[in-house]
Write a protein that holds these residues in place. Structure first.
Motif, PDB file in Angstrom:
ATOM      1  N   GLY A  14       0.820  -1.197   0.000  1.00 15.89           N
ATOM      2  CA  GLY A  14       0.000   0.000   0.000  1.00 15.89           C
ATOM      3  C   GLY A  14       0.857   1.250   0.000  1.00 15.89           C
ATOM      4  O   GLY A  14       1.808   1.345   0.784  1.00 15.89           O
ATOM      5  N   ASP A  15       0.521   2.193  -0.851  1.00 13.99           N
ATOM      6  CA  ASP A  15       1.242   3.474  -0.888  1.00 13.99           C
ATOM      7  C   ASP A  15       0.268   4.644  -0.979  1.00 13.99           C
ATOM      8  O   ASP A  15       0.639   5.718  -1.439  1.00 13.99           O
ATOM      9  N   ARG A  16      -0.971   4.409  -0.532  1.00 14.25           N
ATOM     10  CA  ARG A  16      -2.016   5.426  -0.586  1.00 14.25           C
ATOM     11  C   ARG A  16      -2.161   5.965  -2.005  1.00 14.25           C
ATOM     12  O   ARG A  16      -2.249   7.147  -2.238  1.00 14.25           O
ATOM     13  N   PHE A  17      -2.142   4.990  -2.944  1.00 19.16           N
ATOM     14  CA  PHE A  17      -2.347   5.292  -4.355  1.00 19.16           C
ATOM     15  C   PHE A  17      -1.353   6.329  -4.877  1.00 19.16           C
ATOM     16  O   PHE A  17      -1.696   7.243  -5.622  1.00 19.16           O
ATOM     17  N   GLY A  18      -0.093   6.128  -4.489  1.00 19.81           N
ATOM     18  CA  GLY A  18       0.998   6.954  -4.969  1.00 19.81           C
ATOM     19  C   GLY A  18       1.335   8.149  -4.115  1.00 19.81           C
ATOM     20  O   GLY A  18       2.379   8.778  -4.324  1.00 19.81           O
ATOM     21  N   ALA A  19       0.503   8.475  -3.144  1.00 22.11           N
ATOM     22  CA  ALA A  19       0.735   9.671  -2.340  1.00 22.11           C
ATOM     23  C   ALA A  19       1.884   9.507  -1.353  1.00 22.11           C
ATOM     24  O   ALA A  19       2.511  10.492  -0.956  1.00 22.11           O
ATOM     25  N   CYS A  71       4.676   7.182  -1.490  1.00 16.67           N
ATOM     26  CA  CYS A  71       5.968   6.593  -1.843  1.00 16.67           C
ATOM     27  C   CYS A  71       6.277   6.798  -3.326  1.00 16.67           C
ATOM     28  O   CYS A  71       5.373   6.750  -4.175  1.00 16.67           O
ATOM     29  N   ASP A  72       7.534   7.005  -3.634  1.00  9.15           N
ATOM     30  CA  ASP A  72       7.982   7.119  -5.010  1.00  9.15           C
ATOM     31  C   ASP A  72       7.625   5.840  -5.776  1.00  9.15           C
ATOM     32  O   ASP A  72       7.866   4.731  -5.301  1.00  9.15           O
ATOM     33  N   ARG A  96       6.166  11.964   3.704  1.00 10.35           N
ATOM     34  CA  ARG A  96       6.373  13.345   3.257  1.00 10.35           C
ATOM     35  C   ARG A  96       7.301  13.305   2.043  1.00 10.35           C
ATOM     36  O   ARG A  96       8.492  13.584   2.135  1.00 10.35           O
ATOM     37  N   ARG A  97       6.744  12.932   0.911  1.00 10.24           N
ATOM     38  CA  ARG A  97       7.572  12.710  -0.266  1.00 10.24           C
ATOM     39  C   ARG A  97       8.396  13.936  -0.638  1.00 10.24           C
ATOM     40  O   ARG A  97       9.579  13.828  -0.972  1.00 10.24           O
ATOM     41  N   ARG A  98       7.798  15.112  -0.581  1.00  7.15           N
ATOM     42  CA  ARG A  98       8.526  16.322  -0.960  1.00  7.15           C
ATOM     43  C   ARG A  98       9.674  16.623  -0.008  1.00  7.15           C
ATOM     44  O   ARG A  98      10.617  17.324  -0.377  1.00  7.15           O
ATOM     45  N   GLU A  99       9.584  16.088   1.200  1.00  5.84           N
ATOM     46  CA  GLU A  99      10.645  16.297   2.187  1.00  5.84           C
ATOM     47  C   GLU A  99      11.605  15.111   2.247  1.00  5.84           C
ATOM     48  O   GLU A  99      12.467  15.047   3.115  1.00  5.84           O
ATOM     49  N   GLY A 100      11.435  14.166   1.335  1.00  2.00           N
ATOM     50  CA  GLY A 100      12.357  13.042   1.255  1.00  2.00           C
ATOM     51  C   GLY A 100      11.993  11.858   2.123  1.00  2.00           C
ATOM     52  O   GLY A 100      12.803  10.935   2.261  1.00  2.00           O
ATOM     53  N   ILE A 101      10.801  11.834   2.695  1.00  2.57           N
ATOM     54  CA  ILE A 101      10.378  10.712   3.532  1.00  2.57           C
ATOM     55  C   ILE A 101       9.271   9.944   2.800  1.00  2.57           C
ATOM     56  O   ILE A 101       8.171  10.465   2.597  1.00  2.57           O
ATOM     57  N   HIS A 102       9.596   8.730   2.408  1.00  2.00           N
ATOM     58  CA  HIS A 102       8.673   7.868   1.682  1.00  2.00           C
ATOM     59  C   HIS A 102       8.177   6.772   2.634  1.00  2.00           C
ATOM     60  O   HIS A 102       8.849   6.415   3.609  1.00  2.00           O
ATOM     61  N   ALA A 103       7.009   6.221   2.327  1.00  4.90           N
ATOM     62  CA  ALA A 103       6.452   5.185   3.206  1.00  4.90           C
ATOM     63  C   ALA A 103       5.588   4.234   2.401  1.00  4.90           C
ATOM     64  O   ALA A 103       4.861   4.653   1.489  1.00  4.90           O
ATOM     65  N   LEU A 104       5.680   2.973   2.739  1.00  4.93           N
ATOM     66  CA  LEU A 104       4.776   1.984   2.173  1.00  4.93           C
ATOM     67  C   LEU A 104       4.331   1.034   3.273  1.00  4.93           C
ATOM     68  O   LEU A 104       5.031   0.818   4.262  1.00  4.93           O
ATOM     69  N   GLN A 105       3.139   0.513   3.103  1.00  6.90           N
ATOM     70  CA  GLN A 105       2.602  -0.490   4.027  1.00  6.90           C
ATOM     71  C   GLN A 105       2.734  -1.850   3.366  1.00  6.90           C
ATOM     72  O   GLN A 105       2.334  -2.027   2.216  1.00  6.90           O
ATOM     73  N   ASP A 157      19.004   0.563  -1.350  1.00  3.70           N
ATOM     74  CA  ASP A 157      19.927   1.114  -2.336  1.00  3.70           C
ATOM     75  C   ASP A 157      19.250   2.201  -3.174  1.00  3.70           C
ATOM     76  O   ASP A 157      19.863   3.223  -3.502  1.00  3.70           O
ATOM     77  N   GLU A 158      17.992   1.983  -3.513  1.00  2.00           N
ATOM     78  CA  GLU A 158      17.280   2.945  -4.347  1.00  2.00           C
ATOM     79  C   GLU A 158      16.905   4.207  -3.561  1.00  2.00           C
ATOM     80  O   GLU A 158      16.913   5.313  -4.105  1.00  2.00           O
ATOM     81  N   VAL A 159      16.577   4.032  -2.285  1.00  3.22           N
ATOM     82  CA  VAL A 159      16.303   5.202  -1.449  1.00  3.22           C
ATOM     83  C   VAL A 159      17.569   6.034  -1.296  1.00  3.22           C
ATOM     84  O   VAL A 159      17.527   7.279  -1.344  1.00  3.22           O
ATOM     85  N   ALA A 160      18.706   5.367  -1.125  1.00  4.65           N
ATOM     86  CA  ALA A 160      19.977   6.096  -1.019  1.00  4.65           C
ATOM     87  C   ALA A 160      20.243   6.893  -2.288  1.00  4.65           C
ATOM     88  O   ALA A 160      20.736   8.035  -2.229  1.00  4.65           O
ATOM     89  N   ALA A 161      19.913   6.325  -3.439  1.00  7.50           N
ATOM     90  CA  ALA A 161      20.106   7.038  -4.703  1.00  7.50           C
ATOM     91  C   ALA A 161      19.192   8.265  -4.780  1.00  7.50           C
ATOM     92  O   ALA A 161      19.612   9.337  -5.241  1.00  7.50           O
ATOM     93  N   ILE A 162      17.954   8.110  -4.333  1.00  6.70           N
ATOM     94  CA  ILE A 162      17.039   9.255  -4.288  1.00  6.70           C
ATOM     95  C   ILE A 162      17.608  10.338  -3.375  1.00  6.70           C
ATOM     96  O   ILE A 162      17.552  11.536  -3.680  1.00  6.70           O
ATOM     97  N   GLY A 163      18.165   9.909  -2.245  1.00  8.47           N
ATOM     98  CA  GLY A 163      18.737  10.871  -1.311  1.00  8.47           C
ATOM     99  C   GLY A 163      19.922  11.616  -1.897  1.00  8.47           C
ATOM    100  O   GLY A 163      20.055  12.838  -1.701  1.00  8.47           O
ATOM    101  N   ARG A 164      20.768  10.904  -2.623  1.00  6.70           N
ATOM    102  CA  ARG A 164      21.918  11.577  -3.246  1.00  6.70           C
ATOM    103  C   ARG A 164      21.459  12.609  -4.268  1.00  6.70           C
ATOM    104  O   ARG A 164      22.019  13.709  -4.361  1.00  6.70           O
ATOM    105  N   GLU A 165      20.423  12.261  -5.011  1.00  8.92           N
ATOM    106  CA  GLU A 165      19.898  13.204  -5.999  1.00  8.92           C
ATOM    107  C   GLU A 165      19.303  14.439  -5.326  1.00  8.92           C
ATOM    108  O   GLU A 165      19.518  15.567  -5.774  1.00  8.92           O
TER     109      GLU A 165
END
Length: 319
Positions: free
Chosen positions: A214-219, A221-222, A257-266, A302-310
């Motif tokens: 679950g990602d709240r329909f994209g809201a 998590c990336d 908080r995707r815009r603030e760099g915090i993603h979440a999935l259930q 690994d992918e979250v780290a890449a998002i963070g570097r960007e």
């Protein structure tokens, strides 16, 4: 990122909150490494099995209802996956029967609270916009096939105490850890881990999903992180569903908080895949589920780290 199979010597475990009616019992435990070796936090809000005697006495069918409310032993999966990867781990000790940490603190069925009325404006909101009237609000009221859970109403003071000593400190700790991981890595991912009863197939002849993301329909998590998770399940020959029937609850609503760099999935796991036939104790599939969740944490980290570097490079360029 370097990851190993052994416990990290620099990990620490601390506790927070309190379970009313069980002196000395914390509401949750938090295990973390400093500095965080991966940008992932795993939380298990429905793991609690610390039942105060007064809570059990007030339940109509405690031996049946209490385990059904739990995400039975999925915290054992989380503990092992966190040990192997170094992910920060937050595990509730307070039981869901006492308070549901995946509900807002105002998601209350006021008919089950004694000695008071709903605050002005909240009664309508609770019945139309929230889940309290379904029986699964902040304090669960009923279960399908079982009916009412409680012998008597809960006093307002008791409800307030549960919120103050369990709900508020749990979410404060989760927010703090997510912010700390994000500040270190540039981005962070919360995996809110749950378990579910076996699902039925949506169409005849097809297997039922064993996992639901679950990602709240994209809201929350990336999409690339979600796609990566589905690719892992597909490679393992496992069927996974997206947002149905579980899109993510209050935990994702509050902390993503995707815009603030915090993603979440259930992540929901079919209990029959890691428990025995009675859905009571770890079964033959437990080790395989641990391996899968561990692989999922590593892959997405690994992918979250890449998002963070960007994010950090964009921030540096903007400055």
């Amino acid at each position: 990122m370097q990851q190993d199979e052994t416990p990290r010597r620099d990990s620490e475990c601390r506790t927070g909150g309190a379970v009313p009616g069980l002196p000395g019992t914390p509401a949750f435990t938090l295990t973390r490494c400093e500095p965080s070796p991966i940008p992932v936090v795993v939380a298990v809000p429905h793991a609690g099995r610390s039942y105060p005697p007064a809570l059990v006495e007030g339940m109509r069918h405690p031996g049946f209802a209490a385990p059904r409310l739990e995400d039975r032993l999925v915290d054992l999966v989380a503990i092992e996956a966190a040990r192997r990867t170094g992910a920060t781990l937050l595990v509730a000790q307070a039981p869901r029967a006492m308070i549901d940490l995946n509900r807002s603190s105002d998601d209350i069925d006021w008919d089950m609270i004694g000695g008071c009325r709903a605050p002005a404006g909240e009664a309508a909101a609770s019945s139309t916009l929230r889940r309290a009237r379904s029986g699964l609000g902040l304090v669960p009221r009923r279960l399908p096939g079982l009916g009412e859970l409680w012998k008597r109403r809960i006093e307002r003071g008791e409800l307030d105490r549960r919120i103050a000593e369990i709900h508020a400190p749990y979410h404060a700790a989760l927010a703090q850890e997510l912010a700390a991981v994000r500040d270190r890595w540039g981005a962070a991912l919360l995996i809110d881990l749950h378990s579910m009863p076996p699902l039925t197939a949506r169409h005849p002849g097809e297997p039922a999903p064993q996992y639901v993301i679950g990602d709240r329909f994209g809201a929350a998590c990336d999409g690339a992180l979600v796609s990566s998770a589905f690719a892992l399940f597909a490679a393992a020959g496992l069927r996974a569903a997206h947002n149905r029937p579980y899109a993510g609850g209050y935990v994702l609503e509050r902390h993503a908080r995707r815009r603030e760099g915090i993603h979440a999935l259930q992540l929901e796991i079919d209990r029959s895949s890691y428990l025995d036939a009675r859905l009571s104790e770890p079964g033959e599939g437990f080790a395989a589920v641990v391996e899968l969740v561990t692989a999922l944490v590593r892959r997405i980290a690994d992918e979250v780290a890449a998002i963070g570097r960007e994010r950090q490079s964009w921030r540096a360029a903007a400055e």
